[in-house]
Design a protein around this motif. Sequence first.
Motif, PDB file in Angstrom:
ATOM      1  N   ALA A 112      13.144  18.794  57.683  1.00 11.92           N
ATOM      2  CA  ALA A 112      13.788  17.529  58.009  1.00 11.92           C
ATOM      3  C   ALA A 112      14.722  17.646  59.200  1.00 11.92           C
ATOM      4  O   ALA A 112      15.278  18.711  59.472  1.00 11.92           O
ATOM      5  N   CYS A 113      14.882  16.536  59.888  1.00 14.86           N
ATOM      6  CA  CYS A 113      15.881  16.418  60.951  1.00 14.86           C
ATOM      7  C   CYS A 113      17.199  16.046  60.285  1.00 14.86           C
ATOM      8  O   CYS A 113      17.224  15.445  59.217  1.00 14.86           O
ATOM      9  N   GLY A 114      18.291  16.389  60.952  1.00  9.60           N
ATOM     10  CA  GLY A 114      19.586  16.050  60.386  1.00  9.60           C
ATOM     11  C   GLY A 114      20.671  16.059  61.434  1.00  9.60           C
ATOM     12  O   GLY A 114      20.403  16.109  62.640  1.00  9.60           O
ATOM     13  N   ALA A 115      21.904  16.057  60.978  1.00 10.66           N
ATOM     14  CA  ALA A 115      23.067  15.979  61.861  1.00 10.66           C
ATOM     15  C   ALA A 115      23.384  17.312  62.532  1.00 10.66           C
ATOM     16  O   ALA A 115      24.275  17.373  63.363  1.00 10.66           O
ATOM     17  N   TRP A 116      22.690  18.369  62.183  1.00 13.01           N
ATOM     18  CA  TRP A 116      22.951  19.676  62.774  1.00 13.01           C
ATOM     19  C   TRP A 116      22.314  19.771  64.167  1.00 13.01           C
ATOM     20  O   TRP A 116      21.435  19.006  64.522  1.00 13.01           O
ATOM     21  N   ASP A 117      22.783  20.732  64.941  1.00  9.82           N
ATOM     22  CA  ASP A 117      22.185  21.002  66.255  1.00  9.82           C
ATOM     23  C   ASP A 117      20.889  21.781  66.064  1.00  9.82           C
ATOM     24  O   ASP A 117      20.777  22.598  65.163  1.00  9.82           O
TER      25      ASP A 117
END
Length: 78
Positions: A42-47
């Motif tokens: 998943a994509c998320g708020a992390w770099d």
Amino acid sequence: MNDSQKKAHSTIIDLEKLNTLNADGCPACGRKFNLGDPVVIACGAWDGPPKFIHANEAVWDKRTTSFMERRCYESQKM
């Protein structure tokens, strides 16, 4: 929703993934992974690129046809 697309982004934690991912734990919730845990990429708020997170911390985004971290997804809807 295309189930084959969702399945392509889903898996369970095997021993190799457990040894690789458990140093940092789940980037979405901070908990460690266990053998057999269902996870998704998943994509998320992390770099950086998408990462494995617990499946219950993810939402399927029909627009991007990918999983997103639940908190990140909800913040974009507001």
